[in-house]
Design an enzyme around this catalytic site. Sequence first.
Site, PDB file in Angstrom:
ATOM      1  N   HIS A   1       0.824  -1.204   0.000  1.00  0.00           N
ATOM      2  CA  HIS A   1       0.000   0.000   0.000  1.00  0.00           C
ATOM      3  C   HIS A   1       0.860   1.256   0.000  1.00  0.00           C
ATOM      4  O   HIS A   1       1.921   1.297   0.613  1.00  0.00           O
ATOM      5  CB  HIS A   1      -0.897   0.030   1.243  1.00  0.00           C
ATOM      6  CG  HIS A   1      -1.787  -1.161   1.355  1.00  0.00           C
ATOM      7  ND1 HIS A   1      -2.153  -1.696   2.568  1.00  0.00           N
ATOM      8  CD2 HIS A   1      -2.389  -1.933   0.419  1.00  0.00           C
ATOM      9  CE1 HIS A   1      -2.944  -2.750   2.376  1.00  0.00           C
ATOM     10  NE2 HIS A   1      -3.087  -2.915   1.076  1.00  0.00           N
TER      11      HIS A   1
ATOM     12  N   LYS B   1       5.261   7.074   6.431  1.00  0.00           N
ATOM     13  CA  LYS B   1       4.827   6.222   7.540  1.00  0.00           C
ATOM     14  C   LYS B   1       6.016   5.902   8.436  1.00  0.00           C
ATOM     15  O   LYS B   1       7.112   5.628   7.958  1.00  0.00           O
ATOM     16  CB  LYS B   1       4.276   4.894   7.016  1.00  0.00           C
ATOM     17  CG  LYS B   1       3.092   5.002   6.102  1.00  0.00           C
ATOM     18  CD  LYS B   1       2.717   3.640   5.541  1.00  0.00           C
ATOM     19  CE  LYS B   1       1.562   3.750   4.574  1.00  0.00           C
ATOM     20  NZ  LYS B   1       1.214   2.449   3.999  1.00  0.00           N
TER      21      LYS B   1
ATOM     22  N   HIS C   1       4.276  -0.292   1.088  1.00  0.00           N
ATOM     23  CA  HIS C   1       4.549  -1.014   2.333  1.00  0.00           C
ATOM     24  C   HIS C   1       3.569  -2.177   2.494  1.00  0.00           C
ATOM     25  O   HIS C   1       2.395  -2.060   2.157  1.00  0.00           O
ATOM     26  CB  HIS C   1       4.389  -0.054   3.526  1.00  0.00           C
ATOM     27  CG  HIS C   1       4.500  -0.742   4.839  1.00  0.00           C
ATOM     28  ND1 HIS C   1       3.396  -1.143   5.561  1.00  0.00           N
ATOM     29  CD2 HIS C   1       5.590  -1.121   5.538  1.00  0.00           C
ATOM     30  CE1 HIS C   1       3.816  -1.744   6.666  1.00  0.00           C
ATOM     31  NE2 HIS C   1       5.129  -1.748   6.675  1.00  0.00           N
TER      32      HIS C   1
ATOM     33  N   TYR D   1       1.017   2.430  12.727  1.00  0.00           N
ATOM     34  CA  TYR D   1       1.459   3.338  11.671  1.00  0.00           C
ATOM     35  C   TYR D   1       1.279   4.763  12.172  1.00  0.00           C
ATOM     36  O   TYR D   1       0.151   5.196  12.406  1.00  0.00           O
ATOM     37  CB  TYR D   1       0.573   3.219  10.426  1.00  0.00           C
ATOM     38  CG  TYR D   1       0.503   1.888   9.751  1.00  0.00           C
ATOM     39  CD1 TYR D   1       1.351   1.600   8.687  1.00  0.00           C
ATOM     40  CD2 TYR D   1      -0.438   0.947  10.127  1.00  0.00           C
ATOM     41  CE1 TYR D   1       1.259   0.392   8.034  1.00  0.00           C
ATOM     42  CE2 TYR D   1      -0.530  -0.261   9.473  1.00  0.00           C
ATOM     43  CZ  TYR D   1       0.322  -0.533   8.431  1.00  0.00           C
ATOM     44  OH  TYR D   1       0.232  -1.732   7.777  1.00  0.00           O
TER      45      TYR D   1
ATOM     46  N   ASP E   1      -6.535  -6.697  -1.689  1.00  0.00           N
ATOM     47  CA  ASP E   1      -5.130  -6.995  -1.971  1.00  0.00           C
ATOM     48  C   ASP E   1      -4.987  -8.107  -3.005  1.00  0.00           C
ATOM     49  O   ASP E   1      -4.121  -8.050  -3.875  1.00  0.00           O
ATOM     50  CB  ASP E   1      -4.383  -7.358  -0.689  1.00  0.00           C
ATOM     51  CG  ASP E   1      -4.127  -6.155   0.203  1.00  0.00           C
ATOM     52  OD1 ASP E   1      -4.198  -5.016  -0.288  1.00  0.00           O
ATOM     53  OD2 ASP E   1      -3.847  -6.357   1.401  1.00  0.00           O
TER      54      ASP E   1
END
Length: 190
Positions: free
Chosen positions: A62, A72, A119, A132, A169
């Site tokens: 992502h 992040k 990530h 995060y 995903d």
Amino acid sequence: MRIEETTIPGTFLIEPDHISDDRGVFYESMRSDELERSAGIAFRPRQINYSVSRRHTLRGIHSVRIPPGQAKFVTCVRGALRDIVVDLRVGSPAFGRHQVNELDAASGRSVYVPEGVGHGFLALTDDACICYVVSSTYVPGTQIDINPLDPDLDLPWDCAGTPLLSDKDATAPSLAEALATGMLSDFQAA
């Protein structure tokens, strides 16, 4: 605190110094002043997210389009994770390459992921929790999702058995498909 750049430009592995005694352990997980002094990163947190996963859950890859972009600071706060970042910045000398780091609650090790870098992670334990700390708030419609099982990326998840993936995903485009649609950010813009 040790801050070292990884093989992906602008991505850093942060190793905290632990102070231990009979009561347990104390360490500083994130210091924006140290990131700025050591790595030249002016990281200003805007939102904090947590994700809790069962063993063999695979989340990612992502990122967020630029603008708005999103850096992040990723830490495993319970359990253990295999954390992978992928350079999605078109024109980067590391475009399409990845970096693997093992993150676990005991070490407090963290990864700083710059804007434009993707990530993802694989939960290595049940009830694994990742935190995060991000540089921008959620903006609908700006997410970039790359299939974490893209055969061209050949990411070393090393999952025993079939990983648990969300439908989002599992049906995400490959890196080549995302590149062809123009959704990826330019290295210079990031």
